[in-house]
Write an enzyme that holds these catalytic residues in place. Structure first.
Site, PDB file in Angstrom:
ATOM      1  N   HIS A   6       0.828  -1.210   0.000  1.00  0.00           N
ATOM      2  CA  HIS A   6       0.000   0.000   0.000  1.00  0.00           C
ATOM      3  C   HIS A   6       0.863   1.261   0.000  1.00  0.00           C
ATOM      4  O   HIS A   6       2.037   1.214   0.380  1.00  0.00           O
ATOM      5  CB  HIS A   6      -0.853   0.044   1.282  1.00  0.00           C
ATOM      6  CG  HIS A   6      -1.977  -0.942   1.309  1.00  0.00           C
ATOM      7  ND1 HIS A   6      -2.227  -1.748   2.398  1.00  0.00           N
ATOM      8  CD2 HIS A   6      -2.945  -1.244   0.398  1.00  0.00           C
ATOM      9  CE1 HIS A   6      -3.294  -2.502   2.166  1.00  0.00           C
ATOM     10  NE2 HIS A   6      -3.735  -2.215   0.949  1.00  0.00           N
ATOM     11  N   CYS A  44      -2.511   0.682   9.882  1.00  0.00           N
ATOM     12  CA  CYS A  44      -3.679  -0.066   9.390  1.00  0.00           C
ATOM     13  C   CYS A  44      -4.527  -0.658  10.496  1.00  0.00           C
ATOM     14  O   CYS A  44      -5.627  -1.142  10.233  1.00  0.00           O
ATOM     15  CB  CYS A  44      -3.246  -1.143   8.405  1.00  0.00           C
ATOM     16  SG  CYS A  44      -1.965  -2.204   9.013  1.00  0.00           S
TER      17      CYS A  44
HETATM   18  N1  LIG Z   1      -3.269  -0.716   5.388  1.00  0.00           N
HETATM   19  C1  LIG Z   1      -2.517  -1.794   5.520  1.00  0.00           C
HETATM   20  O1  LIG Z   1      -1.302  -1.732   5.511  1.00  0.00           O
HETATM   21  N2  LIG Z   1      -3.137  -2.966   5.619  1.00  0.00           N
HETATM   22  C2  LIG Z   1      -2.477  -4.203   5.781  1.00  0.00           C
HETATM   23  C3  LIG Z   1      -3.303  -5.324   5.239  1.00  0.00           C
HETATM   24  C4  LIG Z   1      -2.633  -6.648   5.405  1.00  0.00           C
HETATM   25  C5  LIG Z   1      -3.482  -7.811   4.934  1.00  0.00           C
HETATM   26  N3  LIG Z   1      -2.837  -9.036   5.228  1.00  0.00           N
HETATM   27  C6  LIG Z   1      -3.754  -7.725   3.456  1.00  0.00           C
HETATM   28  O2  LIG Z   1      -2.954  -8.227   2.682  1.00  0.00           O
HETATM   29  O3  LIG Z   1      -4.765  -7.164   3.060  1.00  0.00           O
END
Ligand SMILES: NC(=O)NCCC[C@H](N)C(=O)O
Length: 285
Positions: free
Chosen positions: A195, A279
């Site tokens: 991201h 997140c």
């Molecule tokens: N905003 C973020 O950095 N989100 C992390 C999401 C991690 C989750 N395992 C994903 O791959 O969607």
């Protein structure tokens, strides 16, 4: 306006059933809306089943993750944020990463349409939460896909990462939605990371900090290079107060030397799932 004083909050952990949750709408309706509110969701016992894209999968300790998340919540509360917990979603292993399901901007909550289809069921409970706070609700629709982790707000500028999760269609929807709040959207190319906020975030004074290898710096006003990868992840808790991960000790030291009040949390189990400090919450200032 200030946050609800800590003394008025439940003293027990929000995971022990004593905190106000979104399952109690009568309480929510009577609450003062959105003042320094942090939305969180406790980690699923199935956290290890979540998505991993850019790093190798390694074993995750769900019990340790739960304790780390409690410490993260404590850090937000200690900084004066009013923490509200979304309903548990134990069948959705990535649901703890609440940031990806919404973008809140000037009283408007834009519900995301996560790029990974298995994460889309997480959005419904976020919709109930932001509506319960009295926020106006809009959404990314059609073929657009967007993860909140690709959206970084700095003053009236909204940087949006074009990532494996956020597509051109969604980016094109944002100026119409966020323009109503006086914001302008800057599209940022990414490479090699999940991201935009994996690559960069901002300090309280608006300085961008991050990893220039992952982000197209040509569209940025400048980028302070973080001394370590997770130093790219800063949560702004206050004018001189930030939260960063224990995996970024050199960044923490630099920021302390510059006069910041730096809270440090160990989020190793979430980092194994490609998460970072930003997140795990949606902060509504
Ligand atoms: N905003 C973020 O950095 N989100 C992390 C999401 C991690 C989750 N395992 C994903 O791959 O969607």
């Amino acid at each position: 306006m200030s946050a609800v004083p800590k003394a008025q909050r439940p003293q027990a952990s929000p995971y022990e059933g004593s905190a106000v949750t979104w399952q109690e709408p009568s309480v929510v309706e009577s609450e003062e809306p959105t003042v320094r509110t942090a939305l969180v969701r406790r980690p699923s016992p199935r956290l290890a089943d979540g998505l991993v894209t850019h790093i190798d999968r390694t074993p995750v300790d769900a019990g340790l993750a739960a304790r780390q998340h409690e410490a993260y919540v404590d850090a937000l509360e200690s900084a004066g944020w009013r923490v509200r917990e979304l309903p548990a979603a134990d069948d959705l292993p990535d649901a703890v990463f609440v940031e990806d399901t919404v973008v809140v901007c000037g009283g408007l909550a834009v519900l995301a349409r996560p790029g990974a289809s298995e994460r889309r069921p997480e959005v419904e409970s976020m919709e109930q939460a932001v509506a319960g706070l009295g926020l106006e609700v809009a959404r990314i629709d059609g073929e657009g896909t967007l993860d909140g982790g690709d959206v970084l707000q700095v003053g009236t500028t909204v940087y949006v990462g074009r990532s494996g999760r956020t597509n051109e269609d969604a980016i094109c929807q944002l100026p119409r939605l966020l323009g109503t709040r006086g914001r302008h959207v800057v599209r940022v190319g990414l490479a090699g990371c999940l991201h935009l906020k994996t690559a960069m975030t901002a300090l309280p004074d608006g300085t961008l900090i991050g990893n220039p290898d992952w982000v197209d710096t040509s569209v940025l006003p400048g980028l302070r290079v973080a001394p370590e990868p997770s130093g790219a992840h800063v949560v702004v808790l206050g004018e001189k107060q930030v939260l960063i991960a224990a995996s970024a000790p050199r960044t923490a030291e630099q920021l302390r030397d510059e006069g910041y009040d730096v809270s440090v949390v160990d989020i190793s189990e979430f980092e194994k799932m490609e998460g970072c400090v930003t997140c795990l919450s949606v902060l509504i200032p």
